[in-house]
Design a protein around this motif. Structure first.
Motif, short mmCIF file in Angstrom:
data_model
loop_
_atom_site.label_atom_id
_atom_site.label_comp_id
_atom_site.label_asym_id
_atom_site.label_seq_id
_atom_site.Cartn_x
_atom_site.Cartn_y
_atom_site.Cartn_z
N HIS A 7 -19.02 -13.50 7.58
CA HIS A 7 -19.81 -13.57 6.38
C HIS A 7 -19.03 -14.56 5.23
O HIS A 7 -18.12 -14.06 4.31
CB HIS A 7 -19.85 -12.26 5.65
CG HIS A 7 -21.00 -12.15 4.85
ND1 HIS A 7 -22.20 -11.35 4.93
CD2 HIS A 7 -21.16 -12.66 3.35
CE1 HIS A 7 -22.94 -11.51 3.92
NE2 HIS A 7 -22.44 -12.38 3.00
N GLU A 94 -28.59 -13.10 4.39
CA GLU A 94 -28.31 -11.86 3.92
C GLU A 94 -29.53 -11.20 3.17
O GLU A 94 -30.03 -11.79 2.11
CB GLU A 94 -26.93 -11.81 2.98
CG GLU A 94 -26.61 -11.01 2.04
CD GLU A 94 -25.19 -11.42 1.19
OE1 GLU A 94 -24.95 -10.59 0.64
OE2 GLU A 94 -25.03 -12.39 1.52
N HIS A 130 -26.99 -6.45 2.45
CA HIS A 130 -26.14 -6.43 1.08
C HIS A 130 -26.39 -4.99 0.53
O HIS A 130 -27.77 -4.79 0.44
CB HIS A 130 -26.76 -7.64 0.35
CG HIS A 130 -26.13 -7.49 -1.03
ND1 HIS A 130 -25.21 -8.44 -1.48
CD2 HIS A 130 -26.56 -6.74 -2.03
CE1 HIS A 130 -24.89 -8.18 -2.83
NE2 HIS A 130 -25.86 -7.39 -3.31
N HIS A 155 -22.63 -5.37 5.19
CA HIS A 155 -21.85 -6.48 4.51
C HIS A 155 -20.80 -5.62 3.50
O HIS A 155 -21.46 -4.87 2.69
CB HIS A 155 -22.46 -7.48 4.23
CG HIS A 155 -21.81 -8.43 3.04
ND1 HIS A 155 -20.62 -8.95 3.08
CD2 HIS A 155 -22.51 -8.52 1.80
CE1 HIS A 155 -20.73 -9.58 2.09
NE2 HIS A 155 -21.56 -9.18 1.25
N CYS A 156 -19.62 -6.02 3.23
CA CYS A 156 -18.86 -5.57 2.19
C CYS A 156 -19.02 -3.97 1.87
O CYS A 156 -19.04 -3.40 0.88
CB CYS A 156 -19.20 -6.24 0.79
SG CYS A 156 -18.12 -6.08 -0.35
N ASP A 204 -16.86 -12.94 2.55
CA ASP A 204 -17.93 -13.01 1.29
C ASP A 204 -17.56 -14.45 0.30
O ASP A 204 -17.81 -14.23 -0.88
CB ASP A 204 -18.02 -11.91 0.47
CG ASP A 204 -19.33 -12.04 -0.14
OD1 ASP A 204 -20.33 -12.76 0.19
OD2 ASP A 204 -19.62 -11.23 -1.34
#
Length: 260
Positions: A7, A94, A130, A155-156, A204
């Motif tokens: 990512h 995303e 996200h 993600h994250c 990111d």
């Protein structure tokens, strides 16, 4: 030792002056592949130019970021959908829900996400999610839509162990980035319980730089710092973290040799 960056927004204007050097340094640092999540219509061509410049290293995805969703989201997605017939993409996103910046278009974000879930199922591609300040909302929306055709990456990831287990049970992976290196982030304790079997590495970029680069522009070349911290929290060697997260990434992006 090789790593896969799942990512990075290296097509961002924040890399406009030195993106070639950034990719070259990343390759030298052992970053074998860089997956690039798209955010809007305007970012597509710059992203594809990077893929052309670095074939076999830069991989594009297609999607509408929740922070770019407004009342015209259906028109934007209709235009974006035309790209599926023009180019090969490796993921949908995303996409997702963002409740950190603005909740004005929450219902539109949910509707846009559902459309992109359909894309992921139809194309048999991973969904890149996200979920800033919206992990429960994202899980709640996604859970009834999950079937064998759907996988992807949260993600994250910054949630609890219980949320992580829900995500894994749905067939998704956790994207672990620079926040893992921050004091008191809580992510380390969660992955310490899980181990690396459902984790992938990400930065990111240009956001969320790991220690010791916090406050500076993030870059895929910093993936080894995140991997080192992942090894520390999980009790695996960095070589094992590399091997396991690479296989996870290749599996989720359907690039394992037996799936080609």
């Amino acid at each position: 030792m090789k790593f896969i960056e799942t990512h990075a927004h290296i097509y961002s204007k924040k890399f406009s002056e030195d993106v070639t050097a950034v990719v070259e340094r990343s390759i030298e640092a052992g970053i074998d592949k860089i997956f690039m999540p798209n955010i809007d219509l305007e970012s597509i061509e710059g992203m594809l130019a990077l893929e052309q410049r670095f074939p076999g290293h830069c991989y594009p995805m297609l999607g509408l970021h929740p922070c770019d969703v407004d009342k015209n989201f259906e028109k934007i997605l209709t235009e974006m959908e035309k790209w599926w017939d023009k180019h090969t993409f490796y993921g949908v996103g995303e996409t997702g829900i963002d409740l950190y910046w603005d909740k004005t278009y929450l219902e539109e974000q949910k509707a846009a996400l559902k459309i992109q879930v359909d894309w992921a199922k139809e194309k048999q591609l991973p969904l890149i999610l996200h979920c800033r300040e919206s992990l429960d909302e994202t899980i709640e929306l996604l859970a009834p839509l999950v079937d064998k055709r759907l996988t992807g990456i949260f993600h994250c990831f910054s949630g609890t162990l219980a949320q992580a287990k829900q995500i894994i049970e749905m067939g998704f992976y956790l994207g672990i980035g620079g926040t893992l290196t921050y004091k008191n982030s809580g992510v380390g304790a969660v992955i310490g319980e899980l181990g690396p079997e459902h984790l992938v590495l990400e930065t990111d970029s240009p956001y969320l730089s790991p220690v010791p680069f916090r406050g500076k522009r993030n870059s895929p070349e910093y993936i080894p710092y995140i991997a080192e911290k992942m090894a520390e929290f999980t009790g695996f060697s960095i070589a094992e973290v590399s091997e396991i997260t690479n296989r996870n990434a290749l599996k989720v992006f359907k690039l394992l040799p037996d799936e080609l």
